[in-house]
Write a protein that holds these residues in place. Structure first.
Motif, PDB file in Angstrom:
ATOM      1  N   MET A 129       0.832  -1.202   0.000  1.00 58.51           N
ATOM      2  CA  MET A 129       0.000   0.000   0.000  1.00 58.51           C
ATOM      3  C   MET A 129       0.872   1.259   0.000  1.00 58.51           C
ATOM      4  SD  MET A 129      -2.720   1.347   2.852  1.00 58.51           S
ATOM      5  CE  MET A 129      -1.402   1.784   3.985  1.00 58.51           C
ATOM      6  N   LEU A 130       1.902   1.272   0.842  1.00 64.06           N
ATOM      7  CA  LEU A 130       2.787   2.442   0.880  1.00 64.06           C
ATOM      8  C   LEU A 130       3.509   2.621  -0.451  1.00 64.06           C
ATOM      9  CD1 LEU A 130       4.283   2.025   4.481  1.00 64.06           C
ATOM     10  CD2 LEU A 130       2.606   3.705   3.724  1.00 64.06           C
ATOM     11  N   ALA A 131       3.904   1.505  -1.069  1.00 64.08           N
ATOM     12  CA  ALA A 131       4.584   1.598  -2.364  1.00 64.08           C
ATOM     13  C   ALA A 131       3.668   2.215  -3.415  1.00 64.08           C
ATOM     14  CB  ALA A 131       5.048   0.211  -2.800  1.00 64.08           C
ATOM     15  N   ALA A 132       2.370   1.932  -3.329  1.00 63.88           N
ATOM     16  CA  ALA A 132       1.421   2.540  -4.278  1.00 63.88           C
ATOM     17  C   ALA A 132       1.354   4.055  -4.103  1.00 63.88           C
ATOM     18  CB  ALA A 132       0.037   1.917  -4.083  1.00 63.88           C
ATOM     19  N   PHE A 133       1.639   4.535  -2.890  1.00 60.31           N
ATOM     20  CA  PHE A 133       1.667   5.983  -2.660  1.00 60.31           C
ATOM     21  C   PHE A 133       2.994   6.601  -3.104  1.00 60.31           C
ATOM     22  CE2 PHE A 133      -1.061   5.167   1.395  1.00 60.31           C
ATOM     23  CZ  PHE A 133      -2.138   4.827   0.586  1.00 60.31           C
ATOM     24  N   GLY A 134       4.060   5.771  -3.239  1.00 60.06           N
ATOM     25  CA  GLY A 134       5.397   6.292  -3.524  1.00 60.06           C
ATOM     26  C   GLY A 134       6.250   6.349  -2.277  1.00 60.06           C
ATOM     27  N   LEU A 135       5.910   5.559  -1.257  1.00 63.49           N
ATOM     28  CA  LEU A 135       6.638   5.571   0.016  1.00 63.49           C
ATOM     29  C   LEU A 135       7.156   4.170   0.310  1.00 63.49           C
ATOM     30  CD1 LEU A 135       3.907   7.535   1.996  1.00 63.49           C
ATOM     31  CD2 LEU A 135       6.046   8.502   1.125  1.00 63.49           C
ATOM     32  N   THR A 136       8.391   4.085   0.776  1.00 64.22           N
ATOM     33  CA  THR A 136       8.976   2.795   1.143  1.00 64.22           C
ATOM     34  C   THR A 136       9.771   2.964   2.426  1.00 64.22           C
ATOM     35  OG1 THR A 136       9.173   2.139  -1.187  1.00 64.22           O
ATOM     36  CG2 THR A 136      10.490   0.922   0.410  1.00 64.22           C
ATOM     37  N   VAL A 137       9.485   2.124   3.385  1.00 63.46           N
ATOM     38  CA  VAL A 137      10.307   2.094   4.600  1.00 63.46           C
ATOM     39  C   VAL A 137      11.437   1.102   4.341  1.00 63.46           C
ATOM     40  CG1 VAL A 137      10.372   1.588   7.060  1.00 63.46           C
ATOM     41  CG2 VAL A 137       8.342   2.659   6.065  1.00 63.46           C
ATOM     42  N   SER A 138      12.666   1.596   4.348  1.00 62.36           N
ATOM     43  CA  SER A 138      13.814   0.759   3.962  1.00 62.36           C
ATOM     44  C   SER A 138      13.880  -0.497   4.824  1.00 62.36           C
ATOM     45  CB  SER A 138      15.104   1.560   4.116  1.00 62.36           C
ATOM     46  OG  SER A 138      16.214   0.736   3.882  1.00 62.36           O
ATOM     47  N   GLU A 139      14.164  -1.621   4.169  1.00 68.99           N
ATOM     48  CA  GLU A 139      14.262  -2.895   4.890  1.00 68.99           C
ATOM     49  C   GLU A 139      15.709  -3.279   5.172  1.00 68.99           C
ATOM     50  OE1 GLU A 139      12.087  -5.702   2.575  1.00 68.99           O
ATOM     51  OE2 GLU A 139      10.150  -4.742   2.943  1.00 68.99           O
ATOM     52  N   ASP A 140      16.656  -2.468   4.738  1.00 69.01           N
ATOM     53  CA  ASP A 140      18.070  -2.767   5.020  1.00 69.01           C
ATOM     54  C   ASP A 140      18.412  -2.444   6.472  1.00 69.01           C
ATOM     55  OD1 ASP A 140      18.561  -3.587   2.445  1.00 69.01           O
ATOM     56  OD2 ASP A 140      19.141  -1.589   1.754  1.00 69.01           O
ATOM     57  N   HIS A 141      19.520  -3.020   6.928  1.00 66.31           N
ATOM     58  CA  HIS A 141      20.063  -2.575   8.219  1.00 66.31           C
ATOM     59  C   HIS A 141      20.402  -1.091   8.090  1.00 66.31           C
ATOM     60  CE1 HIS A 141      20.466  -6.532  10.017  1.00 66.31           C
ATOM     61  NE2 HIS A 141      21.122  -6.979   8.968  1.00 66.31           N
ATOM     62  N   PHE A 142      20.060  -0.316   9.108  1.00 65.10           N
ATOM     63  CA  PHE A 142      20.384   1.106   9.068  1.00 65.10           C
ATOM     64  C   PHE A 142      21.160   1.463  10.333  1.00 65.10           C
ATOM     65  CE2 PHE A 142      19.318   5.652   9.749  1.00 65.10           C
ATOM     66  CZ  PHE A 142      19.888   6.136   8.581  1.00 65.10           C
TER      67      PHE A 142
END
Length: 586
Positions: A309-322
């Motif tokens: 759903m967020l990707a459809a808005f143009g938003l992504t919460v990074s899944e990499d180690h940060f």
């Protein structure tokens, strides 16, 4: 001579009497005048905010505010001006309210009937330390306040102390605003519960016992909303516990897998313009003591189901180690063997996924974060913005806070984290990365051209019965309205163990105030004392300041000594020269 002295004495005595009379007259005349005050605090703590003025000027029915306090002469020395300080602020409120706020002071110290009435309201005297001459003791004092409006239940402030004065405006205006508004805002809260560990559950079953039910992770969010004068509505987003239509805001803690129907319902809430605070946790970490000392840290992914759903808005919460070089320290329990005796001790752990966000990393133009001093962004990751998709959906974004410039990422894989991954040496720093954003606009339908997902049945429940129990979303099409979404890349920062850290709770309350329409309270709360922290300092900078602090005074003294010696030597030479010239002339 004697005559002059006598005249002087008479003149002096007459002047003294005249001045005393003028002083007495001035005190009598100006005793009730309000003195001018200058607020010299950097946060303007004692200057009434425009929002407070607006609320007080808008009162239509008088609000009664009563202060119950011990008389000043019976107070400990450090509290003798408390009544005066509170009264001065309340007189300001009275003046602004133009008769719609009535303030009175009562002394329950020797009034048994009043004391009984106050006890029924939950107001009781409390102990404070007193210092009288050279003796330190304990005194029992009264210092409380009630706020009444029409026939509504009274608001009670059970204790008022000098340190309460900075927040007195919020303590008074907040209840006044709540009492006088027609409807208490309702905020739905979705916070998944944490299942018990499978190994522990098996142990219970092997012993013939039922495992304990899942534990609350976000129970304190509802308490926080209650303190902020909101009605918290816990929801499970199921057929039997749907999201109410009449809520003013929705909080979603994405820290457990969600099914498609739950995501669909959240998408509907966004599309109908109801504001949402969404915290998404892409992964979590487990800490276990290593055999050779130190800690083994393992990562586990969390697929919340919100990602499409967020990707459809143009938003992504990074899944990499940060990882971020601006980090916090946490204390973890560790069992140690001391001479054959096993003792549990606490050990500090400081690793770069325990991220600290400071005041300089906040958007100072946003009322959401501009008075927050520090946040504990535990295990969070940045938010990636797809400018093309956001523009296509006509969604506007505002970055609320970002990481420090010295941050880096590593590809995520479940399992232990290598020490080389958390070592910044040789890593390419990414610069400031967005950690929280405000998204505004009409949110697109992430489920367009798809069938409405069915409600999954609960364990042991008949699917047909579950579907029949809840409202059918197909029957109520959504009329898209502009809405707001506050998105954060960390839900862990709001769980019950962490929300009290730094100012995490204030951030969540600010977000709800901003979204749910109580921005007046937001501006008043922003006046509370800012918790400032020292910014992270690099090792080279630390060394420079250390040298400066150690050498400043000796170098200054040495320079002064050299200059002084030079001046004295020059003066001595000049004196000798003058003496020689004088001797030659004689």
């Amino acid at each position: 001579m004697n005559s002059n002295r006598q005249k002087f004495r008479l003149t002096f005595a007459a002047a003294a009497v005249l001045l005393a009379f003028i002083a007495f007259f001035a005190v009598s005349m100006f005793d009730n005048w309000h003195g001018a005050r200058v607020d010299m605090t950097s946060d303007r703590l004692f200057t009434m905010s425009p929002a407070a003025v607006e609320i007080l000027e808008g009162l239509q029915v008088p609000v009664q505010v009563k202060l119950y306090i011990t008389p000043g002469d019976k107070m400990p020395t450090q509290l003798r001006t408390l009544e005066r300080d509170i009264t001065e602020q309340m007189r300001n409120f009275e003046e602004v309210a133009d008769g719609m706020l009535e303030f009175a002071v009562h002394y329950p110290q020797d009034d048994e009937e009043m004391q009984n009435n106050l006890a029924a309201k939950g107001i009781r005297p409390f102990q404070v330390q007193s210092i009288d001459k050279d003796e330190i003791g304990v005194k029992l004092i009264w210092s409380a306040m009630t706020i009444a409006y029409k026939d509504k239940p009274e608001e009670v402030i059970p204790q008022l102390l000098p340190q309460s004065l900075a927040g007195l405006e919020q303590d008074i205006i907040g209840p006044v605003q709540r009492l006088t508004r027609e409807k208490t805002p309702r905020v739905a809260v979705f916070g998944p519960k944490k299942d018990i560990d499978q190994q522990l559950a098996m142990m219970y079953l092997q012993q013939g016992m039922q495992p304990p039910p899942p534990q609350e992770q976000f129970g304190r969010v509802a308490e926080l909303l209650g303190q902020g004068h909101y009605e918290a509505v816990p929801v499970d987003i199921t057929a039997t516990s749907p999201i109410p239509e009449d809520i003013d805001a929705l909080i979603v803690m994405g820290m457990a897998p969600m099914n498609e129907r739950q995501v669909y319902e959240i998408n509907r809430v966004l599309r109908r313009g109801t504001p949402v605070v969404m915290a998404v946790q892409p992964h979590e970490y487990g800490y276990s003591p290593a055999q050779g000392g130190g800690w083994t840290i393992s990562g586990q992914p969390l697929d919340t189901g919100l990602e499409p759903m967020l990707a459809a808005f143009g938003l992504t919460v990074s899944e990499d180690h940060f990882f971020d070089s601006s980090m916090e320290t946490i204390d973890l329990p560790r069992e140690q063997n001391l001479g054959g005796l096993r003792v549990q001790m606490r050990e500090p752990v400081k690793v770069p996924m325990q991220i600290r966000v400071t005041e300089t990393q906040m958007d100072q133009d946003s009322a959401l974060v501009n008075r927050i001093g520090a946040l504990f962004y535990l295990w969070g990751t940045p938010i990636e913005l797809d400018a093309t998709k956001l523009a296509a959906a006509s969604l506007a974004t505002t970055e609320l806070m970002h990481s420090s410039p010295n941050c880096w990422q590593e590809a995520f894989a479940p399992g232990p984290i290598l020490s080389t991954m958390i070592d910044p040496a040789g890593k390419q720093m990414l610069g400031p990365q967005p950690l929280a954003v405000l998204v505004e606009g009409v949110f697109p339908d992430a489920f367009a051209d798809r069938e409405v997902p069915a409600w999954p049945s609960a364990e042991g429940e008949d699917p047909a019965a579950a579907a029949a129990a809840g409202p059918d979303a197909d029957a109520a099409p959504v009329v898209p309205q502009p809405g707001k979404l506050v998105l954060l890349g960390s839900a862990k920062m709001f769980d019950d163990n962490i929300i009290a850290a730094s100012q995490n709770a204030l951030l969540l309350l600010n977000a709800v105030d901003y979204l749910a329409g109580s921005r007046e309270l937001l501006s008043i709360r922003a006046k509370t004392l800012t918790q400032r922290v020292i910014r992270p300092v690099e090792a080279n900078e630390k060394l420079m300041w250390r040298i400066f602090a150690v050498l400043l005074v000796p170098v200054a003294l040495a320079v002064f000594g050299f200059v002084r010696a030079g001046i004295r030597r020059r003066d001595a030479a000049a004196y000798r020269a003058r003496s020689q010239r004088s001797g030659a002339q004689h």
